[in-house]
Design a protein around this motif. Structure first.
Motif, short mmCIF file in Angstrom:
data_model
loop_
_atom_site.label_atom_id
_atom_site.label_comp_id
_atom_site.label_asym_id
_atom_site.label_seq_id
_atom_site.Cartn_x
_atom_site.Cartn_y
_atom_site.Cartn_z
N ILE A 179 0.83 -1.21 0.00
CA ILE A 179 0.00 0.00 0.00
C ILE A 179 0.86 1.25 0.00
CG2 ILE A 179 -1.82 1.25 1.24
CD1 ILE A 179 -2.67 -1.45 0.07
N GLU A 180 2.07 1.17 0.55
CA GLU A 180 2.93 2.34 0.67
C GLU A 180 3.50 2.80 -0.67
OE1 GLU A 180 5.89 1.49 3.60
OE2 GLU A 180 4.41 1.12 5.19
N GLY A 181 3.84 1.84 -1.55
CA GLY A 181 4.37 2.25 -2.86
C GLY A 181 5.36 1.24 -3.42
N ILE A 182 5.65 1.35 -4.72
CA ILE A 182 6.51 0.39 -5.42
C ILE A 182 7.93 0.40 -4.88
CG2 ILE A 182 7.15 2.00 -7.28
CD1 ILE A 182 6.36 -1.71 -7.82
N SER A 183 8.45 1.60 -4.58
CA SER A 183 9.82 1.70 -4.11
C SER A 183 9.96 1.09 -2.71
CB SER A 183 10.27 3.16 -4.09
OG SER A 183 11.61 3.28 -3.68
N ARG B 175 5.94 -11.05 -7.11
CA ARG B 175 4.57 -11.57 -6.93
C ARG B 175 3.62 -10.50 -6.41
NH1 ARG B 175 6.29 -15.95 -2.99
NH2 ARG B 175 4.06 -16.07 -2.50
N MET B 176 4.16 -9.56 -5.62
CA MET B 176 3.29 -8.59 -4.95
C MET B 176 3.19 -7.25 -5.67
SD MET B 176 2.00 -10.05 -2.27
CE MET B 176 1.94 -11.60 -3.18
N ALA B 177 4.17 -6.89 -6.50
CA ALA B 177 4.24 -5.53 -7.06
C ALA B 177 3.03 -5.19 -7.93
CB ALA B 177 5.52 -5.38 -7.88
N VAL B 178 2.42 -6.19 -8.55
CA VAL B 178 1.26 -5.90 -9.41
C VAL B 178 0.06 -5.39 -8.60
CG1 VAL B 178 1.93 -7.55 -11.19
CG2 VAL B 178 0.50 -8.31 -9.28
N PHE B 179 0.11 -5.56 -7.26
CA PHE B 179 -1.02 -5.14 -6.43
C PHE B 179 -0.84 -3.75 -5.82
CE2 PHE B 179 -0.90 -9.84 -6.14
CZ PHE B 179 -2.09 -10.11 -6.82
N VAL B 180 0.31 -3.12 -6.10
CA VAL B 180 0.51 -1.75 -5.62
C VAL B 180 -0.53 -0.85 -6.31
CG1 VAL B 180 2.09 0.21 -5.54
CG2 VAL B 180 2.96 -2.13 -5.17
N LYS C 65 0.00 4.86 -6.18
CA LYS C 65 1.23 4.71 -5.41
C LYS C 65 2.42 4.29 -6.27
CE LYS C 65 -0.47 5.60 -1.31
NZ LYS C 65 0.03 6.72 -0.47
N MET C 66 2.18 4.26 -7.58
CA MET C 66 3.25 3.86 -8.50
C MET C 66 4.01 5.10 -8.97
SD MET C 66 3.38 0.55 -9.23
CE MET C 66 2.43 -0.97 -9.47
N VAL D 118 7.50 -10.39 -16.46
CA VAL D 118 6.82 -9.94 -17.68
C VAL D 118 5.47 -9.33 -17.35
CG1 VAL D 118 5.77 -10.71 -19.85
CG2 VAL D 118 8.00 -11.61 -19.16
N LYS D 119 4.75 -9.93 -16.42
CA LYS D 119 3.46 -9.36 -15.99
C LYS D 119 3.67 -7.95 -15.42
CE LYS D 119 1.34 -13.82 -14.86
NZ LYS D 119 0.81 -14.66 -13.76
N LEU D 120 4.75 -7.78 -14.68
CA LEU D 120 5.04 -6.48 -14.09
C LEU D 120 5.36 -5.45 -15.18
CD1 LEU D 120 5.14 -5.28 -11.29
CD2 LEU D 120 7.57 -5.84 -11.17
#
Length: 423
Positions: free
Chosen positions: A353-357, A370-375, A379-380, A406-408
């Motif tokens: 929830i805080e952000g990609i970085s 696995r988790m970055a696609v849910f940011v 917050k990106m 690749v999904k990311l």
């Protein structure tokens, strides 16, 4: 008697004396366009195995010739006994019945430098050919032949070759080389630099000839359509190359932005580094239909849709002319790149929830992918996102992590180029 002679001549080249072997090896490495010989044996075709052989005038009629990588056996060959020019009667017939061969030789003598080996300046048959040149060549241009006609004269006892100038037939200037053996001559010829071997050049000429006559390259040449050349601005430039045709075609098409050879990795790197300089319409209309053969393949597409002007300011996409699987992907949202089970887990990780970085700095690579696609999109930070992708693109990832990577990239592509999100 004739058959016995031809049998003997057919194998005589196999009995080269040891003192001449090095000389013959140097001859084989010489960079020459062709050979004209009055010899009947097989030494020359064994020495230049890639050269095409023409026996007498009939040989010229029965096969196509291009004046390069060719051997002309003008007095016949031992493998065809009836072709031999042997008796006085044969020589008389040769003069009368070979007008095409004579004109061919005349053309070669005028257009190419000629080195005479094993012939005398007084040889009547050689003088006949040279006399024809004198007759048709302008008197004021005769000096230009000085560098083109070279006689090598066998002179025992000379320590080093001697080069002088001479005049034959009163007006024809020639170079005269006196030498004890031919090794120095062949050494010089072997050091000549040429970009394309003679036999390859002959094949190119042969294929081009077929193309001009039939308009059909028969799969041996890669030919750009004439309409494509006509549509180019300015003067078109032409390239002739040789090599494995599948590699030549791929290289030519990629260089010309035909880009059939691009794969998904090339597309991924272009999305991340934005340096491919690919034509977006060609990517959409030619590359993607080739790459999207499976409905399961994830592919970033919005950069090229945006660059081609297909995306409106409200995010709508003009799909006219696109293949069916590309149209399907236009409707994908970023939500499809994460599974429901992983989504539930992401809710338990505060950094999502805080952000990609923040997520990248707090978890390992496997969990990040696995988790970055849910940011959440808001917050990106796209610059931070891009920098992270640049680091990961060359990492040693297992198959699952590569798939998630690749999904990311697809998420990044859609956030940056689809105009569906405002930053």
């Amino acid at each position: 008697i004739l058959l016995t002679t031809t049998d003997y001549l057919s194998s005589i080249h196999e009995n080269i004396l040891d003192e001449y072997r090095e000389e013959v090896q140097l001859l084989a490495s010489s960079k020459i366009d062709g050979v004209i010989t009055t010899n009947w044996d097989h030494l020359l075709e064994e020495t230049f195995k890639d050269f095409s052989v023409f026996i007498g005038q009939d040989g010229l009629f029965s096969s196509r010739n291009h004046g390069v990588a060719e051997i002309y056996k003008i007095h016949g060959c031992s493998q065809e006994p009836n072709s031999l020019v042997l008796t006085a009667e044969d020589y008389g017939k040769f003069r009368k019945k070979n007008p095409y061969l004579s004109s061919k030789l005349l053309t070669i003598f005028i257009e190419h430098p000629i080195i005479f080996l094993g012939y005398s300046l007084t040889d009547p048959h050689i003088l006949e050919i040279l006399e024809e040149i004198v007759k048709c060549f302008p008197a004021d241009k005769m000096g230009t032949l000085r560098e083109n006609i070279i006689f090598v004269e066998f002179s025992p006892g000379i320590e080093e070759p001697v080069i002088t100038e001479s005049i034959i037939l009163k007006t024809l200037p020639v170079k005269l080389i006196r030498a004890e053996c031919y090794k120095p001559i062949f050494e010089v010829l072997s050091e000549v630099k040429r970009r394309i071997p003679a036999h390859i050049f002959r094949r190119i000429k042969d294929e081009l000839y077929d193309l001009v006559i039939t308009n059909d390259p028969k799969g041996q040449l890669y030919v750009k359509e004439a309409n494509d050349l006509d549509n180019n601005e300015g003067t078109p430039e032409f390239v002739v190359g040789y090599g494995a045709i599948n590699q030549v075609k791929k290289s030519a098409e990629v260089a010309a932005r035909g880009m059939i050879g691009l794969n998904r990795e090339d597309i991924i790197r272009d999305i991340i580094f934005d340096n491919g300089d690919y034509d977006p319409n060609t990517i959409l209309e030619t590359v993607f239909p080739n790459l999207l053969k499976s409905s399961q393949i994830n592919m970033p597409i919005f950069k090229y849709l945006n660059q081609s002007g297909r995306i409106g300011e409200d995010g709508t996409v003009n799909c006219e002319g696109l293949c069916a699987r590309l149209k399907t992907r236009v409707g994908y949202s970023i939500d499809r790149y994460g599974s429901e089970s992983e989504r539930e887990r992401s809710k338990k990780i505060d950094e999502v929830i805080e952000g990609i970085s923040e997520l990248y700095k707090s978890v390992d690579t496997n969990l990040f992918l696995r988790m970055a696609v849910f940011v959440p999109p808001e917050k990106m930070d796209l610059i931070e996102f891009q920098n992270i992708l640049k680091v990961l693109v060359d990492s040693d990832l297992n198959s699952n992590n590569k798939s998630n990577f690749v999904k990311l990239v697809c998420v990044y592509d859609q956030l940056k180029y689809s105009k569906r999100y405002k930053f």
